[in-house]
Write an enzyme that holds these catalytic residues in place. Structure first.
Site, short mmCIF file in Angstrom:
data_model
loop_
_atom_site.label_atom_id
_atom_site.label_comp_id
_atom_site.label_asym_id
_atom_site.label_seq_id
_atom_site.Cartn_x
_atom_site.Cartn_y
_atom_site.Cartn_z
N CYS A 30 0.86 -1.39 0.05
CA CYS A 30 -0.02 -0.12 0.12
C CYS A 30 1.01 1.37 0.14
CB CYS A 30 -0.94 -0.08 1.34
SG CYS A 30 -1.78 1.49 1.69
N CYS A 33 0.14 3.82 2.89
CA CYS A 33 0.70 3.27 4.01
C CYS A 33 2.15 3.60 4.36
CB CYS A 33 0.49 1.70 4.06
SG CYS A 33 -1.05 1.16 4.02
#
Length: 106
Positions: A30, A33
């Site tokens: 991600c 993230c």
């Protein structure tokens, strides 16, 4: 300060170590993230005496993500005294996390 990764066996005790705990639900793949991690590390360095920040890898601990209804990453859940109080979904500016901390710290 490094943010500790927790799993199902350490989750319950970890979220009770301090009055306020942010749990960052992430996945390795991600991109947002990866952007959020240094923001949370900075916040941890600034507020470490009032706040614990932990992370859960949703791919390795899907049962925790499911328990708290995490459908996308990053999701930060704010716990106070071990109870979920707030859910911040997606990448947010640092000020949003600071405001969340201010709401729950006595």
């Amino acid at each position: 300060m490094s943010i500790e990764t927790i799993n199902a066996s350490t989750f319950q005790s970890a979220i009770r170590e301090k009055d306020v705990t942010f749990v960052d639900f992430v996945t390795k793949w991600c991109p947002p993230c990866k952007v959020l991690l240094p923001i949370l590390e900075e916040l941890s360095n600034e507020e470490g005496d009032r706040l614990s920040i932990l992370k859960v890898d949703c791919d390795k601990s899907p049962e925790i993500a499911a328990e708290f209804g995490v459908m996308s990453t990053p999701t930060v859940i704010v716990f106070r005294n071990g109870e979920p109080m707030d859910k911040l979904i997606g990448l947010r500016p640092k000020g949003v996390y600071q405001a969340a901390l201010a709401r729950y710290v006595e």
